[in-house]
Design a protein around this motif. Structure first.
Motif, PDB file in Angstrom:
ATOM      1  N   ALA A  17      23.538  26.135  73.102  1.00  0.00           N
ATOM      2  CA  ALA A  17      24.701  25.177  72.710  1.00  0.00           C
ATOM      3  C   ALA A  17      25.712  25.225  72.338  1.00  0.00           C
ATOM      4  O   ALA A  17      26.635  24.735  72.813  1.00  0.00           O
ATOM      5  CB  ALA A  17      23.904  25.205  70.679  1.00  0.00           C
ATOM      6  N   VAL A  18      26.184  26.413  72.063  1.00  0.00           N
ATOM      7  CA  VAL A  18      27.406  26.925  71.897  1.00  0.00           C
ATOM      8  C   VAL A  18      28.752  26.836  73.825  1.00  0.00           C
ATOM      9  O   VAL A  18      30.075  25.719  73.901  1.00  0.00           O
ATOM     10  CB  VAL A  18      28.209  28.168  71.932  1.00  0.00           C
ATOM     11  CG1 VAL A  18      30.253  28.754  71.743  1.00  0.00           C
ATOM     12  CG2 VAL A  18      27.631  27.997  70.353  1.00  0.00           C
ATOM     13  N   TYR A  43      25.121  34.298  67.568  1.00  0.00           N
ATOM     14  CA  TYR A  43      25.654  32.842  67.837  1.00  0.00           C
ATOM     15  C   TYR A  43      25.188  31.996  66.828  1.00  0.00           C
ATOM     16  O   TYR A  43      23.981  31.802  66.278  1.00  0.00           O
ATOM     17  CB  TYR A  43      24.813  32.441  68.464  1.00  0.00           C
ATOM     18  CG  TYR A  43      25.695  32.682  70.135  1.00  0.00           C
ATOM     19  CD1 TYR A  43      26.234  32.456  71.080  1.00  0.00           C
ATOM     20  CD2 TYR A  43      25.946  33.980  69.963  1.00  0.00           C
ATOM     21  CE1 TYR A  43      27.580  33.317  72.090  1.00  0.00           C
ATOM     22  CE2 TYR A  43      26.317  35.051  71.561  1.00  0.00           C
ATOM     23  CZ  TYR A  43      27.033  34.627  72.399  1.00  0.00           C
ATOM     24  OH  TYR A  43      27.614  35.717  72.624  1.00  0.00           O
ATOM     25  N   GLU A  44      26.062  30.821  66.643  1.00  0.00           N
ATOM     26  CA  GLU A  44      25.524  29.828  65.685  1.00  0.00           C
ATOM     27  C   GLU A  44      25.815  28.137  66.139  1.00  0.00           C
ATOM     28  O   GLU A  44      27.095  28.183  66.406  1.00  0.00           O
ATOM     29  CB  GLU A  44      26.305  29.351  64.241  1.00  0.00           C
ATOM     30  CG  GLU A  44      25.926  28.925  63.380  1.00  0.00           C
ATOM     31  CD  GLU A  44      26.351  29.562  61.686  1.00  0.00           C
ATOM     32  OE1 GLU A  44      26.274  30.142  61.412  1.00  0.00           O
ATOM     33  OE2 GLU A  44      26.532  28.534  61.296  1.00  0.00           O
ATOM     34  N   PRO A  45      24.985  27.666  66.570  1.00  0.00           N
ATOM     35  CA  PRO A  45      23.602  28.303  66.607  1.00  0.00           C
ATOM     36  C   PRO A  45      22.967  28.495  67.362  1.00  0.00           C
ATOM     37  O   PRO A  45      22.241  29.732  67.263  1.00  0.00           O
ATOM     38  CB  PRO A  45      22.702  26.739  66.759  1.00  0.00           C
ATOM     39  CG  PRO A  45      23.879  25.669  67.448  1.00  0.00           C
ATOM     40  CD  PRO A  45      24.617  26.326  67.214  1.00  0.00           C
ATOM     41  N   TYR A  91      35.714  26.496  67.378  1.00  0.00           N
ATOM     42  CA  TYR A  91      35.035  27.444  67.507  1.00  0.00           C
ATOM     43  C   TYR A  91      35.433  28.429  66.811  1.00  0.00           C
ATOM     44  O   TYR A  91      37.208  28.377  66.429  1.00  0.00           O
ATOM     45  CB  TYR A  91      35.261  27.688  68.566  1.00  0.00           C
ATOM     46  CG  TYR A  91      34.493  27.153  69.719  1.00  0.00           C
ATOM     47  CD1 TYR A  91      32.994  26.478  70.005  1.00  0.00           C
ATOM     48  CD2 TYR A  91      35.523  26.562  70.586  1.00  0.00           C
ATOM     49  CE1 TYR A  91      33.199  25.830  71.260  1.00  0.00           C
ATOM     50  CE2 TYR A  91      35.271  25.308  71.760  1.00  0.00           C
ATOM     51  CZ  TYR A  91      34.013  24.974  71.578  1.00  0.00           C
ATOM     52  OH  TYR A  91      33.547  23.647  72.815  1.00  0.00           O
ATOM     53  N   LEU A  93      29.472  34.022  67.404  1.00  0.00           N
ATOM     54  CA  LEU A  93      30.016  33.477  67.240  1.00  0.00           C
ATOM     55  C   LEU A  93      29.914  32.009  67.692  1.00  0.00           C
ATOM     56  O   LEU A  93      28.556  31.501  67.391  1.00  0.00           O
ATOM     57  CB  LEU A  93      30.523  33.912  68.870  1.00  0.00           C
ATOM     58  CG  LEU A  93      30.971  32.379  70.522  1.00  0.00           C
ATOM     59  CD1 LEU A  93      32.086  32.430  69.917  1.00  0.00           C
ATOM     60  CD2 LEU A  93      30.841  33.008  71.055  1.00  0.00           C
ATOM     61  N   GLY A  94      30.512  31.197  66.634  1.00  0.00           N
ATOM     62  CA  GLY A  94      29.935  29.619  66.466  1.00  0.00           C
ATOM     63  C   GLY A  94      30.471  28.195  66.947  1.00  0.00           C
ATOM     64  O   GLY A  94      31.473  28.556  66.633  1.00  0.00           O
ATOM     65  N   THR A  95      30.356  27.313  66.364  1.00  0.00           N
ATOM     66  CA  THR A  95      30.833  26.422  66.900  1.00  0.00           C
ATOM     67  C   THR A  95      31.082  25.759  65.936  1.00  0.00           C
ATOM     68  O   THR A  95      30.116  25.189  63.738  1.00  0.00           O
ATOM     69  CB  THR A  95      29.850  24.726  67.608  1.00  0.00           C
ATOM     70  OG1 THR A  95      28.449  25.109  66.849  1.00  0.00           O
ATOM     71  CG2 THR A  95      29.958  25.386  69.151  1.00  0.00           C
ATOM     72  N   ARG A 126      29.087  22.975  73.974  1.00  0.00           N
ATOM     73  CA  ARG A 126      30.121  22.525  73.974  1.00  0.00           C
ATOM     74  C   ARG A 126      31.304  22.533  74.514  1.00  0.00           C
ATOM     75  O   ARG A 126      32.177  21.708  74.141  1.00  0.00           O
ATOM     76  CB  ARG A 126      30.359  23.190  72.009  1.00  0.00           C
ATOM     77  CG  ARG A 126      29.224  21.986  71.235  1.00  0.00           C
ATOM     78  CD  ARG A 126      30.189  21.294  70.766  1.00  0.00           C
ATOM     79  NE  ARG A 126      31.662  21.588  69.969  1.00  0.00           N
ATOM     80  CZ  ARG A 126      31.631  21.440  69.051  1.00  0.00           C
ATOM     81  NH1 ARG A 126      31.008  21.487  68.211  1.00  0.00           N
ATOM     82  NH2 ARG A 126      32.587  22.874  68.516  1.00  0.00           N
ATOM     83  N   LEU A 127      31.278  24.068  74.989  1.00  0.00           N
ATOM     84  CA  LEU A 127      32.460  24.945  75.577  1.00  0.00           C
ATOM     85  C   LEU A 127      32.963  23.598  76.714  1.00  0.00           C
ATOM     86  O   LEU A 127      34.037  23.150  77.520  1.00  0.00           O
ATOM     87  CB  LEU A 127      32.174  26.024  76.080  1.00  0.00           C
ATOM     88  CG  LEU A 127      32.369  26.526  74.673  1.00  0.00           C
ATOM     89  CD1 LEU A 127      31.685  28.175  75.230  1.00  0.00           C
ATOM     90  CD2 LEU A 127      33.456  26.991  74.510  1.00  0.00           C
ATOM     91  N   LEU A 157      26.383  24.201  61.353  1.00  0.00           N
ATOM     92  CA  LEU A 157      25.098  24.223  60.768  1.00  0.00           C
ATOM     93  C   LEU A 157      25.237  24.158  59.708  1.00  0.00           C
ATOM     94  O   LEU A 157      24.143  24.300  58.635  1.00  0.00           O
ATOM     95  CB  LEU A 157      23.856  25.923  61.221  1.00  0.00           C
ATOM     96  CG  LEU A 157      24.012  25.643  62.122  1.00  0.00           C
ATOM     97  CD1 LEU A 157      23.167  27.466  62.354  1.00  0.00           C
ATOM     98  CD2 LEU A 157      22.427  24.538  62.835  1.00  0.00           C
TER      99      LEU A 157
END
Lengths: 135, 327
Positions: free
Chosen positions: B253-254, B247-249, A70, A44-46, B257-258, A31
């Motif tokens: 979505a997380v 959680y972001e986003p 992450y 917890l984010g990417t 990705r995992l 983001l």
């Protein structure tokens, strides 16, 4: 003014690259850019390719070129899992330029909307970002 | 006619030179093996953390989102086989075992009417496949000595692209699993489609495939911290034990990705184990070669002594015969 410190661990599949207490972590998530100080709320984010900065103090900054990954902030501890974390002076710019050209070519060749194109664009973005990170 | 002393001496010196090389190669392989073992260990904390994140995100969503690499095909018409071995030889049956196992399964699939696409990691499996007329769809070479995660990612991306874009309907990997320096075993694992069970199964059960095993100090620490916090709260409300995580986003979505990370990590694990196995196999092969050279040197020395003795005896006889002739 000095901020209070908190432990940060940066892990890659090839091992730990950083494990110290820092004042601030600055990185890039899906983001946008993010800065974490001590006592941040659980997160917890990417992460997307970008420059990772770990502030030992306001003037002493450890920098890495980070690939996808992450970030987790829990119990006042930050854990970053990244596929690659390279010190900027260890980036092989010639190889990155070559890979960027190959990825762009592959993306142009791949059928529109295919997974092949998406993978090539991801690779291109990673190489492009790494190339913008100065020594 | 017995070989002359000079011939035997030349052979001994040639074998001694070979022995020097095999001994050096054994020592190099032993040093590299230690590093390869350390790299397998270094992967554990990362995999452990990825598993924890997956579990947390899956608990937050309450379901596993639909991701193309998780969906199984109703009919399988093309199978992709990835053969992982080395760039170099002189490692006993290390390369040929994987190639043989992969081709046997490929032939079995073909007998059942499936098409087979081979992918090779390492110069040896690539050239072996080409030699047998089974041209690999793509070869990944030049890193079997020390694979980087970027190499595993490249292979994984290629295979996931093949699966999602329907070039293949299933992908299996063959590699030498590392047990000990003396013992390697060919493993066959299904990479794609990835099963939900692989994502959510408990860490110990899946430890071998992804390499997180049991010993993970960092994981213990975090869990302990969570448990300490949980203990202070009521036991009657399990939901309340969980901390609110932003959680972001968002958790889905997380999680999305995992999921592909499991394929990348499975391949990286296979590359690392294969590398350790290669060095182990080379070390053993070179040790055997050095021993064989030692035995050969012993035999040749004996032969040379015999030849020398025969020459001396011959000379004495000639001297005696000469003396008799004069007398």
């Amino acid at each position: 003014m000095a901020h209070s410190k908190f432990p940060v661990q940066v892990l890659t599949p090839e091992g730990e690259v950083f494990g110290e207490d820092v004042e601030m972590v600055s990185t890039r998530t899906g983001l946008g850019s993010i800065g974490l100080l001590a006592n941040h709320e659980p997160l917890l984010g990417t992460l997307v390719p970008g420059e990772l900065r770990l502030y030992r103090s306001e003037t002493e900054i450890v920098r890495f070129a980070q690939a996808e990954g992450y970030i987790q902030f829990l119990h006042n501890k930050a854990l970053l899992l990244v596929e690659e974390a390279l010190p900027p002076d260890q980036l092989d710019r010639e190889l990155l330029s070559r890979r960027l050209a190959d990825a762009n070519e592959a993306a142009a060749r791949a059928p529109e909307g295919s997974e092949e194109q998406a993978a090539a664009l991801r690779e291109a973005r990673r190489c492009e970002t790494f190339l913008t990170i100065g020594v | 006619m017995p070989a002359s002393q000079r011939d035997v001496r030349n052979r001994i010196s040639a074998v001694k030179n070979i022995q020097k090389i095999t001994r050096a190669m054994e020592m190099v392989a032993a040093a590299r093996l230690r590093r390869a073992e350390q790299r397998i260990e270094a992967l554990r904390p990362y995999v452990g953390a990825i598993r924890r994140m997956t579990r947390d995100a899956a608990e937050a969503t309450g379901y596993v989102p639909s991701v193309p690499i998780l969906s199984e095909r109703e009919t399988v018409s093309t199978a992709g086989l990835l053969l992982v071995a080395g760039d170099r030889g002189l490692a006993g049956a290390f390369n040929s075992n994987v190639v043989r196992a992969g081709i046997a399964v490929g032939r079995e699939y073909e007998a059942r009417g499936l098409s087979v696409l081979y992918f090779a990691s390492g110069r040896r499996p690539s050239s072996s496949l080409t030699f047998r007329g089974l041209e690999p769809r793509e070869s990944f070479i030049g890193f079997s000595d020390r694979p980087a995660f970027a190499d595993a990612r490249r292979i994984a991306e290629r295979l996931m692209v093949a699966y999602v874009d329907r070039e293949v309907d299933r992908v299996e990997v063959f590699y030498n699993g590392y047990i000990s320096p003396m013992s390697q075993v060919v493993r066959r694992e299904t990479l794609l489609p990835l099963s939900e069970a692989t994502l959510l199964q408990d860490e110990q059960a899946s430890g071998r495939a992804l390499g997180d095993g049991q010993a993970d100090g960092e994981r213990g620490e975090v869990r302990q911290a969570e448990e300490q916090r949980a203990d202070g709260q009521t036991q009657a409300e399990p939901a309340a034990r969980r901390i609110y995580i932003e959680y972001e986003p968002d958790p889905e979505a997380v999680l999305k990705r995992l999921v592909p990370d499991y394929v990348k990590l499975s391949i990286f694990r296979a590359l690392l184990e294969s590398t350790a196995s290669e060095h182990g196999a080379r070390m053993t092969a070179m040790r055997n070669a050095s021993q064989n050279a030692g035995e050969l040197i012993k035999d040749l020395t004996l032969e040379m002594n015999r030849a020398r003795q025969a020459e001396i005896t011959q000379e004495i006889m000639e001297v005696v015969a000469g003396a008799e002739g004069l007398g």
